[in-house]
Scaffold this motif. Structure first.
Motif, short mmCIF file in Angstrom:
data_model
loop_
_atom_site.label_atom_id
_atom_site.label_comp_id
_atom_site.label_asym_id
_atom_site.label_seq_id
_atom_site.Cartn_x
_atom_site.Cartn_y
_atom_site.Cartn_z
N LYS A 150 0.89 -1.33 -0.08
CA LYS A 150 -0.07 -0.11 -0.08
C LYS A 150 0.85 1.37 -0.05
O LYS A 150 1.93 1.17 0.65
N ASN B 30 -7.19 8.32 0.71
CA ASN B 30 -8.62 7.23 0.91
C ASN B 30 -9.93 7.73 1.33
O ASN B 30 -10.83 7.35 1.44
N ASN C 240 1.36 1.07 5.77
CA ASN C 240 1.69 1.42 4.02
C ASN C 240 3.25 1.19 3.94
O ASN C 240 4.28 1.17 4.74
#
Length: 406
Positions: A183, A199, A271
């Motif tokens: 991610k 997001n 991430n």
């Protein structure tokens, strides 16, 4: 390099000796700076300042009481300010170049490989120079048995509003392997929200200072009422009120740092790549209307912890220029002018509608991904702020630009 901190406990006489050691360290640092100012024609470097420490010890008996390496550490502080000034002049940065200033409120003294000794159970620290500090008790959650004595490169005694602390700079590899998440995330830091990501998720701003401002102002008024102009020394009641006020500020700063630390850790763990704005907070706080809110946000603290955890867990952190990230449309790229009060991005060209901060975070992620493999992981091209954590901070403060300790 890792910094481990403990609370120090000792008798009042010992703590007064710690204060005297801190004052002596400040004296040496200021004398070295004066030596550099008074000899502009000579090629003075950090080695010349280290030699000058021996001259100070021979000239001033109280300076001779401080450990020789502690005097050298004070000289290194002076040289750090001088070299930073030289670097700014060479880079021809705009505005003030940061000419070195004399210190008057130093809060720490630093020892290198000598002048201190740990007990066998690693619960007591003994300062072995002529200051008369003696043996102090260490209280904390870390276990120094985990490290070899030779790994401890520096020991610092720090005075804060709520007591005295010992910081140990331990030479260890902080890198930890972690599983990739696949991610990437872009973060837009703001005042309404602490940050918004690409997001659409937003993190509320804690505003620790704003929530405590009423108590802080009340404590400040109590302190001011006990101050008598021209009186030296001030009454003990004044110093008690002053200490209560300082402890409240210390609590706010610790709350802010713990919050930034936890959010940075969460982002890094979730991430593989994190892109964020390369904000110049030092310049932004010049805005008189927003300075208090910007300082309360803790952007620099968050960035420093983000880059530190990125280094520790092998994640990529990218600082991208913040120019027009809020104005450009993340869908078509058209520039849409909007004021700070406009919180929704509406593109007249493609009709894309999104929250202003979320739109900016998408642009930040796109710019961050475009720099990978070209300019490195730090878009600004400068030394990342996590590198400050390799050494103990010069004044024993937390690790952040506004006020940054790892």
């Amino acid at each position: 390099m890792r910094v481990v901190e403990f609370k120090l406990y000792g008798k009042d006489r010992q703590l007064r000796c710690v204060d005297e050691a801190i004052r002596t360290s400040q004296f040496v640092r200021n004398k070295c700076l004066r030596y550099w100012i008074d000899n502009p024609g000579e090629n003075i470097n950090k080695y010349a300042l280290n030699k000058y420490c021996a001259v100070l010890a021979a000239s001033f008996p109280f300076a001779d009481k401080l450990n020789s390496m502690a005097r050298q550490s004070a000289a290194e502080r002076a040289w750090s300010a001088i070299s930073r000034f030289y670097d700014n002049c060479k880079k021809k940065i705009k505005g003030k170049k940061g000419y070195p200033k004399f210190k008057k409120n130093t809060r720490s003294v630093e020892y290198k490989s000598s002048g201190w000794k740990l007990s066998e159970d690693r619960k007591y620290l003994t300062i072995t120079d002529k200051q008369g500090i003696g043996t102090l008790k260490l209280k904390g959650t870390y276990d120094l048995h985990f490290y070899n004595i030779k790994q401890i490169k520096r020991v610092r005694l720090v005075r804060r509003a709520d007591g005295y602390y010992a910081q140990f700079a331990v030479d260890v590899d902080i890198k930890i392997e972690s599983q990739p998440t696949g991610k990437a995330i872009g973060l837009d830091l703001g005042l309404k929200y602490f940050f918004a990501d690409n997001n659409g998720n937003v993190e509320p701003s804690p505003s620790f200072y704003r929530k405590s401002e009423k108590q802080l102002n009340h404590a400040n008024r109590k302190k001011s009422k006990k101050y008598v102009k021209g009186k030296k020394p001030q009454s003990s009641n004044y110093h008690k009120a002053r200490n209560r006020y300082a402890r409240k500020h210390l609590r706010v700063s610790r709350e802010r740092e713990e919050y930034c630390k936890s959010k940075a850790y969460s982002v890094i763990q979730s991430n593989d790549l994190v892109a964020y704005e390369d904000l110049k907070v030092k310049n932004m706080v010049r805005n008189r209307k927003l300075a208090k809110s910007i300082s309360d946000a803790g952007w620099s603290t968050f960035r420093q912890w983000l880059e530190y955890f990125g280094l520790k867990y092998g994640k990529i952190t990218i600082a991208v220029p913040s120019y027009n990230t809020s104005q450009d449309c993340s869908n078509c790229g058209e520039k849409v002018e909007k004021s700070l009060s406009t919180r929704t991005h509406v593109c007249p060209g493609c009709g894309f509608t999104e929250d202003r901060d979320v739109n900016a975070s998408i642009n930040i992620l796109k710019r961050g991904l475009s720099t990978v493999g070209h300019t490195g992981t730090y878009a600004s091209g400068e030394m990342p702020s996590w590198a400050v954590g390799v050494n103990l901070l010069l004044e024993g403060d937390s690790l952040n630009e506004e006020s940054a300790a790892l």
